[in-house]
Design a protein around this motif. Structure first.
Motif, short mmCIF file in Angstrom:
data_model
loop_
_atom_site.label_atom_id
_atom_site.label_comp_id
_atom_site.label_asym_id
_atom_site.label_seq_id
_atom_site.Cartn_x
_atom_site.Cartn_y
_atom_site.Cartn_z
N LEU A 227 0.80 -1.23 0.00
CA LEU A 227 0.00 0.00 0.00
C LEU A 227 0.83 1.28 0.00
O LEU A 227 0.42 2.27 -0.63
CB LEU A 227 -0.97 -0.01 1.19
CG LEU A 227 -2.11 -1.04 1.09
CD1 LEU A 227 -3.09 -0.88 2.24
CD2 LEU A 227 -2.83 -0.95 -0.25
N PRO A 228 1.98 1.34 0.69
CA PRO A 228 2.80 2.56 0.53
C PRO A 228 3.24 2.81 -0.91
O PRO A 228 3.30 3.96 -1.36
CB PRO A 228 4.01 2.27 1.44
CG PRO A 228 3.49 1.34 2.46
CD PRO A 228 2.51 0.46 1.74
N CYS A 230 1.45 1.97 -3.50
CA CYS A 230 0.23 2.46 -4.15
C CYS A 230 0.08 3.96 -3.94
O CYS A 230 -0.18 4.71 -4.89
CB CYS A 230 -0.97 1.71 -3.58
SG CYS A 230 -2.57 2.41 -4.00
N VAL A 231 0.27 4.41 -2.69
CA VAL A 231 0.18 5.84 -2.39
C VAL A 231 1.26 6.62 -3.14
O VAL A 231 1.02 7.71 -3.69
CB VAL A 231 0.30 6.08 -0.88
CG1 VAL A 231 0.32 7.57 -0.56
CG2 VAL A 231 -0.86 5.40 -0.14
N ILE A 234 0.26 7.02 -6.86
CA ILE A 234 -0.82 7.99 -7.06
C ILE A 234 -0.29 9.41 -6.85
O ILE A 234 -0.67 10.34 -7.58
CB ILE A 234 -1.98 7.68 -6.10
CG1 ILE A 234 -2.62 6.33 -6.49
CG2 ILE A 234 -3.03 8.79 -6.14
CD1 ILE A 234 -3.71 5.87 -5.57
N TRP A 235 0.60 9.58 -5.87
CA TRP A 235 1.21 10.89 -5.70
C TRP A 235 2.07 11.26 -6.91
O TRP A 235 2.07 12.42 -7.36
CB TRP A 235 2.08 10.89 -4.44
CG TRP A 235 2.82 12.18 -4.24
CD1 TRP A 235 2.31 13.36 -3.77
CD2 TRP A 235 4.20 12.42 -4.54
NE1 TRP A 235 3.30 14.32 -3.75
CE2 TRP A 235 4.47 13.78 -4.22
CE3 TRP A 235 5.23 11.63 -5.04
CZ2 TRP A 235 5.73 14.34 -4.38
CZ3 TRP A 235 6.49 12.19 -5.20
CH2 TRP A 235 6.72 13.54 -4.88
N GLY A 255 -0.74 2.68 -9.67
CA GLY A 255 -1.23 2.79 -8.31
C GLY A 255 -2.50 1.98 -8.08
O GLY A 255 -2.65 1.34 -7.03
N TRP A 259 -2.94 -1.25 -5.49
CA TRP A 259 -3.99 -1.28 -4.47
C TRP A 259 -4.49 -2.70 -4.24
O TRP A 259 -4.85 -3.08 -3.12
CB TRP A 259 -5.13 -0.36 -4.91
CG TRP A 259 -6.40 -0.46 -4.14
CD1 TRP A 259 -7.56 -1.04 -4.54
CD2 TRP A 259 -6.65 0.04 -2.81
NE1 TRP A 259 -8.53 -0.94 -3.58
CE2 TRP A 259 -8.00 -0.27 -2.49
CE3 TRP A 259 -5.88 0.72 -1.87
CZ2 TRP A 259 -8.58 0.07 -1.28
CZ3 TRP A 259 -6.46 1.07 -0.66
CH2 TRP A 259 -7.79 0.74 -0.38
#
Length: 305
Positions: A227-228, A230-231, A234-235, A255, A259
Motif C-alpha cells: 500500500l505505501p 500504491c500511495v 498515485i502521488w 497505483g 492497491w
C-alpha cells in the motif's frame, strides 16, 4: 472571345499571362494554390493513416485534389505501395524476412559476443524505428516497440538457456533490466503500455524478493509492503500531471494495480492463506471503484493530460 488570363478551358494561365504584372499575379496565385493542394493531400493521408475516414472516401478525396497519376504514401509498407509493385519495397521485405530466418536458425551456433551483438542490434533497430515513426505512423511505432519488447525478453531467456546460466540469479536480473528499459523508453516515447509493463516487471521482482525473504508473511504485512507503493504511485501521478504531460495515467494505473496487489500476492504468489482473502479482494475492488467515482473529475483530468 476569351477573357484575359484564361484559356479555352476557363483555367487561369500560370505562364504567358496578358502582361508582366498580370503574369506575376497569376504565378503567385498558382504557387499558393499548389501549396494549398499539398496541404490538403497531407491532411487526407493523415486521415487515412488515423482511420478517421474510410479508405474509399480517402481515395475519392485524393483523386479529387491530386492531378498526378500516382499518389505518394508516406508509409513504405502500405497496401497502396505494395500494390504499385515497387521493387525496392519487395527487396527490402525479402531481406528482412531472410535475416529473421538466418538469425533464428544460426543464433545458437554464434559465439556469445556475436549473439549479444546480434540481439542488441535487433533491439536498437526496433526501438529506434519505433521512435522515428512515433509522429509519422503511430500504429507502426507501437508494433515495433511491442516486437522489440518481446524480443528483449525472448533473447534474454534464450541466452540464459543456451549458456546454462544460473536461472535463480540471471532471470531476476533480466526482469529488472527489462523493467528499467521499458520504463525509460515508455517515458520518453510516451508509450503508456510499455511504461506500465516496466513497472509491472518491477512489481513482479519486488513480490519475488519479499516472497523469498518473508515466505510466511501475514496479510497485514503484505498490506504494509504494497500500500505505501500504491500511495507513492498515485502521488507521482499527481506530480507528473503538473510537471510532465502524457505520463500521469501510467502512474495512476500502476497505483490502482498496487492497491490490489496484497491480496493478489497472498492468493496467487503464496500458499496457506484462507479462502476469505478473496472476499477482501472483492471488497477492495468495490472500494477502489467507489474512490474512482468520487474523485473522477480529478483523475480524469490527470489522465487526459
Amino acid at each position: 472571345m476569351l477573357s484575359r488570363g484564361f484559356t479555352n478551358a476557363g483555367a487561369p494561365l500560370c505562364a504567358g499571362a496578358y502582361n508582366e504584372s498580370e503574369g506575376k499575379f497569376w504565378k503567385e496565385g498558382c504557387r499558393l494554390n499548389l501549396e494549398k493542394r499539398d496541404t490538403i493531400l497531407r491532411e487526407i493521408q493523415y486521415w487515412r493513416r488515423s482511420k478517421l475516414l474510410p479508405e474509399q472516401y480517402c481515395d475519392f478525396l485524393t483523386n479529387l485534389y491530386d492531378d498526378q497519376a500516382e499518389v505518394k504514401d508516406s508509409n513504405p509498407v502500405s497496401l497502396r505501395n505494395l500494390q504499385q509493385g515497387s521493387i525496392k519495397i519487395w527487396l527490402f521485405g525479402f531481406g528482412i524476412i531472410s535475416l529473421i530466418f538466418l538469425i533464428s536458425l544460426y543464433f545458437s551456433v554464434f559465439p556469445w559476443p556475436l549473439q549479444l551483438a546480434t540481439a542488441l542490434s535487433v533491439l536498437i533497430i526496433c526501438y529506434g524505428y519505433s521512435a522515428i515513426y512515433l509522429n509519422r505512423n503511430k500504429t507502426i511505432s507501437l508494433m515495433l516497440a511491442g516486437i522489440g519488447s518481446i524480443l528483449t525478453l525472448g533473447f534474454g531467456l534464450w541466452l540464459i538457456e543456451l549458456h546454462k546460466l544460473d536461472a535463480d540469479f540471471w532471470t531476476p536480473l533480466l526482469i529488472a533490466a527489462c523493467g528499467l528499459l521499458w520504463c525509460v523508453l515508455g517515458f520518453f516515447l510516451r508509450i503508456g503500455l510499455l511504461h506500465f509493463c516496466g513497472y509491472a516487471f518491477w512489481a513482479l521482482l519486488y513480490a519475488g524478493f519479499f516472497g523469498h525473504v518473508r515466505p510466511d508473511a501475514s496479510l497485514l504485512e503484505l498490506e504494509l509492503l504494497w500500500l505505501p507503493l500504491c500511495v507513492l504511485m498515485i502521488w507521482m501521478s499527481w506530480l507528473m500531471y503538473h510537471k510532465v504531460s502524457g505520463v500521469s495515467g501510467v502512474y495512476l494505473g500502476a497505483g490502482a494495480a498496487l492497491w490490489l496487489m496484497p491480496e493478489v500476492d497472498a492468493l496467487w504468489l503464496r500458499a496457506g492463506f484462507p479462502e476469505w482473502t478473496s472476499l477482501i479482494l472483492i471488497l477492495k475492488i468495490a472500494v477502489g471503484l467507489a474512490l474512482l467515482f468520487l474523485f473522477r473529475k480529478k483523475w480524469i483530468t490527470w489522465v487526459a493530460s
